[in-house]
Design a protein around this motif. Structure first.
Motif, PDB file in Angstrom:
ATOM      1  N   LEU A  90       0.780  -0.968   0.054  1.00 28.98           N
ATOM      2  CA  LEU A  90       0.017  -0.129  -0.019  1.00 28.98           C
ATOM      3  C   LEU A  90       0.759   1.181  -0.043  1.00 28.98           C
ATOM      4  CD1 LEU A  90      -2.814  -0.756   2.291  1.00 28.98           C
ATOM      5  CD2 LEU A  90      -3.019  -0.573   0.040  1.00 28.98           C
ATOM      6  N   ALA A  91       2.122   1.369   0.752  1.00 34.23           N
ATOM      7  CA  ALA A  91       2.846   2.205   0.842  1.00 34.23           C
ATOM      8  C   ALA A  91       3.700   2.726  -0.402  1.00 34.23           C
ATOM      9  CB  ALA A  91       3.976   2.036   1.997  1.00 34.23           C
TER      10      ALA A  91
ATOM     11  N   LYS B 258       0.877   4.127  -3.185  1.00 34.75           N
ATOM     12  CA  LYS B 258       0.725   5.500  -2.758  1.00 34.75           C
ATOM     13  C   LYS B 258       1.557   6.310  -3.069  1.00 34.75           C
ATOM     14  CE  LYS B 258      -3.472   4.801  -1.149  1.00 34.75           C
ATOM     15  NZ  LYS B 258      -4.795   5.210  -1.908  1.00 34.75           N
ATOM     16  N   SER B 259       2.734   5.974  -2.891  1.00 31.22           N
ATOM     17  CA  SER B 259       3.901   6.854  -3.251  1.00 31.22           C
ATOM     18  C   SER B 259       4.070   6.895  -4.736  1.00 31.22           C
ATOM     19  CB  SER B 259       5.142   6.298  -2.699  1.00 31.22           C
ATOM     20  OG  SER B 259       5.581   5.003  -3.228  1.00 31.22           O
TER      21      SER B 259
ATOM     22  N   ASP C  40       1.606   6.941  -6.631  1.00 33.92           N
ATOM     23  CA  ASP C  40       0.471   7.690  -7.025  1.00 33.92           C
ATOM     24  C   ASP C  40       0.858   9.012  -6.710  1.00 33.92           C
ATOM     25  OD1 ASP C  40      -2.089   8.470  -8.040  1.00 33.92           O
ATOM     26  OD2 ASP C  40      -2.819   8.344  -5.712  1.00 33.92           O
ATOM     27  N   GLY C  41       1.682   9.329  -5.772  1.00 37.13           N
ATOM     28  CA  GLY C  41       1.872  10.650  -5.480  1.00 37.13           C
ATOM     29  C   GLY C  41       2.942  11.280  -6.456  1.00 37.13           C
TER      30      GLY C  41
END
Length: 116
Positions: free
Chosen positions: A68-69, A72-73, A75-76
């Protein structure tokens, strides 16, 4: 949402079963008036199962958290490419902390098998 609730209830059931098996093996070892080797043999299997489930659940949680991390990174970074350095450094620090928890669980599992 239902899938995560089913997964959480399954993990809780596995933890409860393994803890009851471990406690049952310890209680069985304490109740018998046999030699020390027989008492150790009766709880060895329960210790191995408990340690295996503990490290398995910790590994599963760590892998899900890391996945998940990383997602999300990524995506960021795709949304703000100019903040790539800051996002990547925060990601690495977070991954180190998650991996540390998994290593602690491995140490505890080894201690349960060989010391208790």
């Amino acid at each position: 949402m239902k899938k995560s609730n089913k997964l959480a209830s399954l993990l809780l059931a596995l933890i409860l079963v393994s803890s009851f098996m471990f406690l049952g093996g310890v209680a069985n070892a304490q109740e018998t008036n046999t030699t020390k080797t027989q008492a150790v043999d009766s709880s060895t299997g329960s210790k191995a199962i408990a340690a295996g489930i503990a490290i398995g659940l910790t590994g599963l949680g760590g892998a899900l958290g890391m996945g998940l991390a990383i997602a999300k990174s990524a995506d960021g970074i795709s949304r703000q490419p100019e903040a790539e350095g800051k996002i990547r450094s925060a990601l690495m620090i977070g991954l180190v902390f998650v991996e540390t928890v998994v290593i602690y669980a491995l140490i505890v599992a080894i201690l349960v098998i060989f010391v208790l």
